[in-house]
Design an enzyme around this catalytic site. Structure first.
Site, PDB file in Angstrom:
ATOM      1  N   HIS A 233     -91.098 -24.874  33.146  1.00 32.33           N
ATOM      2  CA  HIS A 233     -91.319 -26.228  32.636  1.00 32.33           C
ATOM      3  C   HIS A 233     -89.965 -26.898  32.393  1.00 32.33           C
ATOM      4  CE1 HIS A 233     -92.444 -29.527  30.017  1.00 32.33           C
ATOM      5  NE2 HIS A 233     -93.683 -29.363  30.425  1.00 32.33           N
ATOM      6  N   ARG A 286     -93.738 -30.026  35.370  1.00 33.40           N
ATOM      7  CA  ARG A 286     -94.060 -28.765  36.039  1.00 33.40           C
ATOM      8  C   ARG A 286     -94.917 -29.058  37.257  1.00 33.40           C
ATOM      9  NH1 ARG A 286     -98.620 -26.435  31.882  1.00 33.40           N
ATOM     10  NH2 ARG A 286     -98.687 -28.314  30.585  1.00 33.40           N
ATOM     11  N   LYS A 289     -98.248 -31.488  37.973  1.00 31.90           N
ATOM     12  CA  LYS A 289     -98.536 -32.320  36.809  1.00 31.90           C
ATOM     13  C   LYS A 289     -98.044 -33.743  37.091  1.00 31.90           C
ATOM     14  CE  LYS A 289    -100.207 -31.210  33.531  1.00 31.90           C
ATOM     15  NZ  LYS A 289    -100.555 -30.596  32.271  1.00 31.90           N
ATOM     16  N   ASP A 292     -93.621 -38.361  34.151  1.00 34.72           N
ATOM     17  CA  ASP A 292     -93.494 -38.773  32.746  1.00 34.72           C
ATOM     18  C   ASP A 292     -92.026 -39.153  32.525  1.00 34.72           C
ATOM     19  OD1 ASP A 292     -93.056 -38.828  29.979  1.00 34.72           O
ATOM     20  OD2 ASP A 292     -94.423 -37.171  29.553  1.00 34.72           O
ATOM     21  N   CYS A 294     -90.075 -39.063  30.067  1.00 32.18           N
ATOM     22  CA  CYS A 294     -89.172 -38.207  29.274  1.00 32.18           C
ATOM     23  C   CYS A 294     -88.505 -37.143  30.139  1.00 32.18           C
ATOM     24  CB  CYS A 294     -89.881 -37.583  28.079  1.00 32.18           C
ATOM     25  SG  CYS A 294     -91.189 -36.420  28.477  1.00 32.18           S
ATOM     26  N   TYR A 295     -89.148 -36.762  31.267  1.00 30.60           N
ATOM     27  CA  TYR A 295     -88.515 -35.760  32.150  1.00 30.60           C
ATOM     28  C   TYR A 295     -87.351 -36.351  32.929  1.00 30.60           C
ATOM     29  CZ  TYR A 295     -92.681 -33.190  30.889  1.00 30.60           C
ATOM     30  OH  TYR A 295     -93.675 -32.577  30.175  1.00 30.60           O
ATOM     31  N   ASP A 347     -93.868 -43.223  28.635  1.00 31.77           N
ATOM     32  CA  ASP A 347     -94.143 -42.131  29.570  1.00 31.77           C
ATOM     33  C   ASP A 347     -94.437 -42.649  30.987  1.00 31.77           C
ATOM     34  OD1 ASP A 347     -95.935 -40.478  31.023  1.00 31.77           O
ATOM     35  OD2 ASP A 347     -96.866 -39.615  29.269  1.00 31.77           O
ATOM     36  N   ASP A 354     -92.762 -45.345  22.400  1.00 36.19           N
ATOM     37  CA  ASP A 354     -92.442 -44.563  21.196  1.00 36.19           C
ATOM     38  C   ASP A 354     -90.960 -44.218  21.237  1.00 36.19           C
ATOM     39  OD1 ASP A 354     -92.058 -41.773  22.324  1.00 36.19           O
ATOM     40  OD2 ASP A 354     -94.070 -42.201  23.058  1.00 36.19           O
ATOM     41  N   HIS A 357     -89.865 -41.308  23.807  1.00 37.63           N
ATOM     42  CA  HIS A 357     -89.726 -41.726  25.201  1.00 37.63           C
ATOM     43  C   HIS A 357     -88.603 -42.751  25.376  1.00 37.63           C
ATOM     44  CE1 HIS A 357     -93.595 -39.650  25.660  1.00 37.63           C
ATOM     45  NE2 HIS A 357     -93.102 -39.378  26.856  1.00 37.63           N
TER      46      HIS A 357
END
Ligand code: FPP
Ligand code: ZN
Length: 423
Positions: A233, A286, A289, A292, A294-295, A347, A354, A357
């Site tokens: 992850h 991962r 999925k 997003d 944040c990645y 995201d 938020d 993020h």
């Protein structure tokens, strides 16, 4: 007719055929993926037809107002983060430093006082005043104090007690629990390594066995899981790699498998490079999925670390001459799909903004703008130069100057000695 920016046109032409091919077999996962692709396509289309905006633009002023307000007032929806209050300080302070917005002395002093109330008498920081110390808010509090970077901020940290706390969560196999009697995972190794290296409290025994334990978390996919045997992850992979860089043991990892090298005729598992989504441009955490924002940091932030490690170990053909990820595509995803029109980042389209993020989308945007080495040393800014963010230190995710300043300050102080411990 106005020109469509080159990078965006290039991204769309190359990648619009890269949506999920489901062979008409619908699964929960494929339906979710197709919905996200549709929403992302809508966001890109909205930009293409909006002739008032020639370039993707970072809404700096709106993000600044959102962040500034968050330092003094949080809405009720943040009550679920009552055990993560130092994180809120870090996410907001780091976002502000990325935007190049300093905070005033009064605010800095208030944050120092608040964080000192979160510090436990047993060492380490808790999620809020009166709570139990935990490695995650300890990492966030130390980073926040280093961003403030004043004597008063540094003096908040009780280094002797912090070292005692780190020993209290150290396990015989080299791993760390997140708190006393808590769960073990690779986040704790990174949080411990980060705060101990910044504050100069590393003793000869503190990280004995830890690199070997982190190494066990790298799995057959090439990435790193939370604990040995778990799925790889992005969040854990960043933590594992950054911890190994702090231990100066990154060469122990299979760096080529982590990057995703493809050898002639012999494809290996492509881990991090395959986590950038072909259509969306952002990263997933991962395999199989969803994208997003944040990645953008947890995955793309891994690449400067890998780049340096590969270069240091003589793999220039991998690290110096090739781009490791599509920097423009990531910037386009963040700028066109992750900005809330009233400030703050998110995201994916349709999600709420938020501070988490906001921090990690901006951190990823900075990595995508400044990443490079050797022939790739120039900045790549999608859109106007007004979109340019300050660079980050890829190990600590605060500004490189604030890391240097903290290291210089704490290295003037002796490493504390543990009582009743042969350190
Ligand atoms: C999966 O969530 C998320 C995790 C299993 C943990 C992620 C870890 C980090 C972000 C690193 C934290 C770092 C520190 C320093 C504490 P999910 O299943 O909701 O998300 P996914 O579908 O994107 O995998
Ligand atoms: Zn996220």
């Amino acid at each position: 007719m106005a020109e469509i920016p080159k990078t965006l046109r290039c991204f769309r032409e190359e990648h619009s055929g890269e949506k999920l091919k489901d062979d008409d077999v619908l699964t929960v996962t494929s339906v979710e993926q197709k919905t996200v692709e549709l929403n992302v396509e809508e966001a890109y289309e909205a930009f293409r037809i909006d002739r008032s905006m020639l370039q993707p633009a970072l809404q700096r002023e709106k993000h600044f107002q959102y962040l500034k307000k968050g330092l003094r007032h949080l809405s009720e929806s943040y009550s679920c983060l009552d055990a993560s209050r130092p994180w809120l300080c870090y996410w907001i302070l780091h976002s502000l430093e990325l935007l190049g917005e300093p905070i005033d002395d009064c605010m800095a002093s208030d944050i120092c006082q608040f964080l000192s109330r979160c510090q436990s008498p047993n060492g380490g920081f808790a999620g809020g005043p009166g709570q139990e110390p935990h490695l995650a808010p300890t990492y966030a509090a130390v980073n926040a104090l280093c961003i403030i970077g004043t004597e008063d901020a540094y003096n908040v940290i009780n280094r002797e007690k912090l070292l005692e706390f780190l020993y209290s969560v150290k396990q015989p196999n080299g791993s760390f629990t997140m708190h006393v009697s808590g769960e073990v995972d690779v986040r704790s190794a990174y949080c411990a390594a980060s705060v101990a290296s910044l504050t100069n409290i590393i003793t000869p025994t503190l990280f004995e066995g830890t690199p070997e334990w982190v190494l066990r978390c790298q799995n057959w996919e090439g990435g790193i899981g939370g604990v040995p045997g778990m799925e790889a992850h992005g969040g854990y992979t960043f933590c594992g790699m950054a911890a190994m860089v702090i231990f100066k043991k990154e060469w122990m990892l299979d760096l080529k498998a982590l990057l995703g090298e493809v050898e002639a005729q012999q494809p290996r598992w492509r881990w991090v490079t395959s986590r950038q989504m072909r259509f969306e441009g952002g990263f997933q955490g991962r395999c199989n999925k969803l994208v997003d924002g944040c990645y953008s940091f947890w995955q793309a932030g891994l690449l400067p670390l890998l780049h340096r490690a590969l270069h240091a170990h003589g793999n220039d053909s991998l690290s110096m001459t090739r781009w490791m990820f599509h920097q423009e595509a990531l910037q386009e995803y963040i700028l066109l799909c992750c900005q809330n029109s009233t400030g703050g980042l998110l995201d994916k389209p349709g999600k709420s903004r938020d501070f988490y993020h906001t921090c990690y989308c901006l951190s990823g945007l900075s990595v995508a703008q400044h990443f490079g080495g050797g022939e790739l040393l120039h900045e790549i800014i999608v859109g106007d130069t007004n979109n340019r963010l300050e660079p980050i230190h890829p190990v600590y995710n605060i500004s490189p100057e604030k890391v240097a300043q903290a290291v210089m300050h704490f290295h003037k102080l002796p490493v504390p000695q543990m009582k009743n411990n042969s350190n």
